[in-house]
Scaffold this motif. Structure first.
Motif, short mmCIF file in Angstrom:
data_model
loop_
_atom_site.label_atom_id
_atom_site.label_comp_id
_atom_site.label_asym_id
_atom_site.label_seq_id
_atom_site.Cartn_x
_atom_site.Cartn_y
_atom_site.Cartn_z
N ALA A 187 -10.41 27.65 -6.51
CA ALA A 187 -10.54 26.71 -7.63
C ALA A 187 -9.61 25.51 -7.45
N GLU A 188 -8.41 25.76 -6.99
CA GLU A 188 -7.46 24.68 -6.76
C GLU A 188 -7.93 23.77 -5.63
N THR A 189 -8.48 24.37 -4.58
CA THR A 189 -9.00 23.58 -3.46
C THR A 189 -10.12 22.66 -3.91
N VAL A 190 -11.01 23.16 -4.74
CA VAL A 190 -12.12 22.34 -5.25
C VAL A 190 -11.59 21.15 -6.05
N VAL A 191 -10.63 21.40 -6.93
CA VAL A 191 -10.05 20.33 -7.75
C VAL A 191 -9.39 19.28 -6.86
N LEU A 192 -8.62 19.73 -5.88
CA LEU A 192 -7.92 18.80 -4.99
C LEU A 192 -8.89 18.02 -4.10
N ALA A 193 -9.95 18.68 -3.65
CA ALA A 193 -10.95 17.98 -2.84
C ALA A 193 -11.62 16.86 -3.64
N ARG A 194 -11.90 17.14 -4.89
CA ARG A 194 -12.50 16.11 -5.75
C ARG A 194 -11.52 14.97 -5.99
N LYS A 195 -10.24 15.29 -6.15
CA LYS A 195 -9.23 14.25 -6.30
C LYS A 195 -9.13 13.41 -5.02
N MET A 196 -9.23 14.08 -3.87
CA MET A 196 -9.16 13.36 -2.61
C MET A 196 -10.33 12.41 -2.46
N LEU A 197 -11.51 12.84 -2.89
CA LEU A 197 -12.68 11.99 -2.81
C LEU A 197 -12.53 10.77 -3.71
N ALA A 198 -12.03 10.98 -4.93
CA ALA A 198 -11.80 9.85 -5.84
C ALA A 198 -10.73 8.92 -5.30
N PHE A 199 -9.66 9.50 -4.75
CA PHE A 199 -8.59 8.71 -4.16
C PHE A 199 -9.11 7.89 -2.99
N ASN A 200 -10.01 8.46 -2.22
CA ASN A 200 -10.55 7.75 -1.06
C ASN A 200 -11.27 6.46 -1.48
N GLY A 201 -11.84 6.48 -2.68
CA GLY A 201 -12.46 5.26 -3.18
C GLY A 201 -11.44 4.16 -3.40
N LEU A 202 -10.23 4.53 -3.82
CA LEU A 202 -9.16 3.54 -3.99
C LEU A 202 -8.73 2.98 -2.64
N VAL A 203 -8.65 3.86 -1.64
CA VAL A 203 -8.29 3.41 -0.30
C VAL A 203 -9.33 2.44 0.24
N GLU A 204 -10.59 2.75 0.00
CA GLU A 204 -11.67 1.88 0.48
C GLU A 204 -11.56 0.49 -0.15
N LYS A 205 -11.19 0.44 -1.42
CA LYS A 205 -11.03 -0.86 -2.09
C LYS A 205 -9.85 -1.64 -1.56
N ALA A 206 -8.86 -0.91 -0.98
CA ALA A 206 -7.65 -1.57 -0.47
C ALA A 206 -7.86 -2.16 0.92
N LEU A 207 -8.97 -1.84 1.55
CA LEU A 207 -9.20 -2.33 2.92
C LEU A 207 -9.32 -3.85 2.95
N ASN A 224 0.81 -1.22 0.00
CA ASN A 224 0.00 0.00 0.00
C ASN A 224 0.84 1.27 0.00
N LYS A 225 2.16 1.14 -0.08
CA LYS A 225 3.02 2.33 -0.02
C LYS A 225 2.68 3.36 -1.10
N PRO A 226 2.39 2.95 -2.35
CA PRO A 226 2.02 3.96 -3.35
C PRO A 226 0.78 4.76 -2.95
N LEU A 227 -0.19 4.08 -2.33
CA LEU A 227 -1.38 4.78 -1.85
C LEU A 227 -1.01 5.79 -0.77
N LEU A 228 -0.15 5.38 0.13
CA LEU A 228 0.28 6.28 1.20
C LEU A 228 0.95 7.52 0.64
N MET A 229 1.82 7.32 -0.33
CA MET A 229 2.53 8.45 -0.92
C MET A 229 1.57 9.39 -1.66
N GLU A 230 0.61 8.80 -2.36
CA GLU A 230 -0.36 9.63 -3.08
C GLU A 230 -1.23 10.42 -2.11
N GLY A 231 -1.66 9.77 -1.03
CA GLY A 231 -2.47 10.46 -0.03
C GLY A 231 -1.70 11.59 0.64
N ASP A 232 -0.45 11.32 0.99
CA ASP A 232 0.38 12.37 1.60
C ASP A 232 0.53 13.55 0.65
#
Length: 221
Positions: A201-221, A180-188
């Motif tokens: 505008a940048e915050t909105v884009v990053l928040a949406r990326k974080m939400l999409a990324f969180n779906g990957l984390v959920e699948k890794a559980l 899971n190290k790649p996930l950790l690095m991406e999340g950091d």
């Protein structure tokens, strides 16, 4: 009517609610359905999809009524009564803001409802709970920024701090499995970018990326 007024008034109560209470043999399934539908209505409201928003609101209303009936099995649980009262309050805000076609404000209220449901729900472990909470926080960062980044500045800072601390807990569990190290690095990297964001505008884009990324984390559980 601006939903951040309600958010500011009730945010600490939501954040301090760390132990589930709306739980008996029937409630968990109802809460799981409500959490899913609350997430879905956020998306529908942002898309200004009136038909889907209306259908999801009616479904949430039916589920709220079911929770009310289930709560009758334990009328002495004052905390559950308070949670239900607040949930009904958010439902009213969603209805009012949708009626005014204040789509973002309605979505903010729907996300607050989602957060309440997460706090009231039982999860297999802290990791699953934190991952669900990260999704709520990512949506909050997006929605409060879309609504009014200046008026919501203090609350956005609070949510960002909470997102960072929640991610740190999730990351410490993820790294126990080295794959899971790649996930950790991406999340950091995402959290660091959100902290360094220079524009709404940048915050909105990053928040949406974080939400999409969180779906990957959920699948890794």
């Amino acid at each position: 009517m601006k939903c951040y007024q309600y958010v500011c008034a009730l945010a600490m109560a939501l954040m301090l609610s760390t132990q589930p209470s709306m739980a008996d043999d029937n409630v968990p399934a109802t809460l799981a359905d409500m959490e899913q539908h609350a997430e879905q209505i956020v998306g529908a409201l942002l898309a200004r999809d009136e038909a889907t928003s209306r259908a999801l609101y009616l479904q949430l209303t039916r589920e709220m009524n079911l929770l009310d009936r289930q709560a009758l099995n334990n009328p002495a649980d004052e905390r559950r009564s308070r949670e239900l009262l607040m949930a009904h309050s958010w439902m009213r805000v969603i209805a009012i803001e949708t009626g005014d076609k204040s789509w973002i404000e309605a979505a903010v209220a729907a996300n607050q409802l989602s957060g309440m449901i997460i706090q009231a729900s039982h999860f297999p472990g802290l990791m699953q709970r934190d991952v669900a909470w990260l999704a709520y926080l990512a949506r909050e960062m997006e929605l409060l920024t879309l609504e009014d980044p200046v008026a919501n500045a203090d609350l956005l800072n609070l949510r960002l701090l909470t997102l960072e601390s929640t991610w740190q807990r999730v990351g410490s569990e993820l790294i126990k499995n080295f794959k899971n190290k790649p996930l950790l690095m991406e999340g950091d990297s995402l959290v660091a970018a959100m902290k360094a964001s220079k524009s709404p505008a940048e915050t909105v884009v990053l928040a949406r990326k974080m939400l999409a990324f969180n779906g990957l984390v959920e699948k890794a559980l």
